[in-house]
Design an enzyme around this catalytic site. Structure first.
Site, PDB file in Angstrom:
ATOM      1  N   HIS A   1      -0.823   0.392  -9.694  1.00 43.00           N
ATOM      2  CA  HIS A   1      -1.855  -0.491  -8.836  1.00 43.00           C
ATOM      3  C   HIS A   1      -2.592  -1.892  -9.744  1.00 43.00           C
ATOM      4  O   HIS A   1      -3.660  -2.119  -9.614  1.00 43.00           O
ATOM      5  CB  HIS A   1      -3.234   0.233  -8.335  1.00 43.00           C
ATOM      6  CG  HIS A   1      -3.351  -0.397  -6.872  1.00 43.00           C
ATOM      7  ND1 HIS A   1      -3.735   0.219  -5.816  1.00 43.00           N
ATOM      8  CD2 HIS A   1      -3.116  -1.861  -6.442  1.00 43.00           C
ATOM      9  CE1 HIS A   1      -4.085  -0.633  -4.822  1.00 43.00           C
ATOM     10  NE2 HIS A   1      -3.457  -1.887  -5.152  1.00 43.00           N
TER      11      HIS A   1
ATOM     12  N   GLU B   1      -2.434   7.950  -3.747  1.00 38.96           N
ATOM     13  CA  GLU B   1      -3.465   7.163  -5.078  1.00 38.96           C
ATOM     14  C   GLU B   1      -4.869   8.127  -4.983  1.00 38.96           C
ATOM     15  O   GLU B   1      -5.570   8.266  -4.100  1.00 38.96           O
ATOM     16  CB  GLU B   1      -3.489   5.814  -4.582  1.00 38.96           C
ATOM     17  CG  GLU B   1      -3.601   5.132  -5.808  1.00 38.96           C
ATOM     18  CD  GLU B   1      -3.335   3.612  -5.464  1.00 38.96           C
ATOM     19  OE1 GLU B   1      -2.229   3.046  -4.858  1.00 38.96           O
ATOM     20  OE2 GLU B   1      -4.071   2.595  -5.823  1.00 38.96           O
TER      21      GLU B   1
ATOM     22  N   ARG C   1       0.907  -1.050  -0.064  1.00 37.29           N
ATOM     23  CA  ARG C   1      -0.126  -0.149   0.033  1.00 37.29           C
ATOM     24  C   ARG C   1       0.934   1.195  -0.081  1.00 37.29           C
ATOM     25  O   ARG C   1       1.818   1.359   0.741  1.00 37.29           O
ATOM     26  CB  ARG C   1      -0.860   0.033   1.289  1.00 37.29           C
ATOM     27  CG  ARG C   1      -2.098  -0.783   1.162  1.00 37.29           C
ATOM     28  CD  ARG C   1      -3.149  -0.306  -0.030  1.00 37.29           C
ATOM     29  NE  ARG C   1      -4.371  -1.087   0.078  1.00 37.29           N
ATOM     30  CZ  ARG C   1      -4.644  -2.328  -0.907  1.00 37.29           C
ATOM     31  NH1 ARG C   1      -3.547  -2.675  -1.676  1.00 37.29           N
ATOM     32  NH2 ARG C   1      -5.831  -3.000  -0.757  1.00 37.29           N
TER      33      ARG C   1
HETATM   34  C1  GLV Z   1      -5.176  -4.895  -4.208  1.00 40.83           C
HETATM   35  O1  GLV Z   1      -4.160  -3.853  -3.925  1.00 40.83           O
HETATM   36  C2  GLV Z   1      -5.628  -5.836  -3.108  1.00 40.83           C
HETATM   37  O2  GLV Z   1      -5.511  -5.460  -1.972  1.00 40.83           O
HETATM   38  O3  GLV Z   1      -6.091  -6.645  -3.488  1.00 40.83           O
END
Ligand code: GLV
Ligand code: GLV
Length: 329
Positions: A293, A269, A240
């Site tokens: 992402h 983001e 993250r």
């Molecule tokens: C993507 O970032 C997820 O957490 O699946």
């Protein structure tokens, strides 16, 4: 009839499972991040909501959804967008999608970033496409090997372990890890060693982050941590964005404190750069690879995510236990 609200178009296989189970399905019709008003309105009086990581599922959401709501099935491995305490207060089950298929896809993307950084794949691609290649040269675009190097995993949970297998079995890497939990299987199977985070940062050639976003992991990697890293080492973040202090990363890159970074998730983001006026922004560095992402963006993973979310909803609406409840270890 039990009603399910899906906040955006997802892989169809889970939607079909929900239909077969006899639920009434409503999908937010636009293929874009749902706006707040539509999220609250669409979720009102539903029995289940299938949410995405871009949806803020907070106390206001639960209050507005009403007392019929039994489950929020988050279509993601991470669930930092969901207020678990509030869910508990409202007696709503929260689930995520940590299936092996999804975790393998994230591990694969992590490895793709490592290889691409070490072998300067994106730089080489741009160079070749711009017509700059004039013939073989002993010094052209030299990178570093991944083989035999030390990989440091911050967080050795499910995804971290899958990265570890690729590293050790495929690339003969040495493995160290840090984090709150011990992973005896990883130590036995792959010879991994648990070390302090300081030692990990000092020794690793590649540092890869596999921790959830929690108050305790926000800015886990900041100025002090970059200073501990080797000048030849790379940072990879497929976890993250806010786990890394972006300002500190920019400073480290500018000062050449690290060799480069592979970044799939961003602190601000969907902005790539927190400070758009900052002329040191991430996109200016050749030794930084940015992907938007997409670590779990494969046909296989997205199908699995959709099916796991659907199975969780079916279980809970039939009065059974969820398969993969969201919980903080
Ligand atoms: C993507 O970032 C997820 O957490 O699946
Ligand atoms: C989750 O599965 C992780 O590896 O952090």
């Amino acid at each position: 009839m039990l009603e399910v609200f899906i906040t955006r178009k997802i892989h169809d296989s889970g939607v079909q499972m929900l239909k077969k189970a006899g639920f009434k399905i409503t999908v937010y019709p636009k293929d874009q991040i749902i706006d707040r008003k539509s999220l609250l309105q669409g979720s009102k009086n539903k029995d289940a909501v299938l949410s995405l990581l871009t949806d803020k599922i907070d106390d206001e959401f639960f209050t507005s959804a009403g007392s019929k709501l039994k489950i929020v099935a988050n279509y993601a491995v991470g669930f930092d967008n969901v207020d678990l305490q509030s869910a508990q207060k409202h007696k709503v089950v929260v689930t995520n999608t940590p299936s092996d298929k999804v975790n393998e896809s994230v591990a694969e993307h992590t490895f793709a970033l490592m290889l691409a950084l070490a072998r300067r794949i994106t730089e080489a691609d741009h160079f070749a496409k711009r017509g700059q290649y004039k013939g073989w040269s002993p010094t052209l675009l030299n990178g570093t090997d991944v083989y035999g190097k030390t990989l440091g995993l911050i967080g050795a949970g499910r995804i971290g372990s899958m990265v570890a297998r690729r590293a050790v079995k495929g690339f003969g890497m040495k493995l160290i890890y840090s984090g709150p939990s011990h992973n005896p299987e990883l130590e036995k199977e792959l010879g991994a060693k648990k070390v302090s985070q300081t030692a990990l940062l000092q020794k690793s050639d590649f540092v890869s982050l596999h921790v959830p976003l929690l108050p305790s992991t926000r800015h886990l990697i900041s100025d002090k941590e970059f200073k501990l890293m080797k000048k030849t080492s790379f940072l990879i973040n497929t976890a993250r964005g806010p786990v890394v202090d972006e300002k500190a990363l920019l400073k480290a890159l500018k000062a050449k404190q690290i060799a480069g970074a592979g970044i799939d998730v961003f602190e601000c983001e969907p902005s790539i750069d927190c400070d758009l006026s900052d002329n040191l922004a991430l996109k200016q560095f050749d030794n930084v690879i940015l992907t938007p992402h997409i670590a779990s963006a494969t046909e296989e993973a997205r199908r699995a995510m959709s099916e796991v979310a659907a199975k969780n909803i079916i279980a809970v609406l039939k009065g059974k236990k969820p398969l993969t409840p969201a919980k903080v270890n």
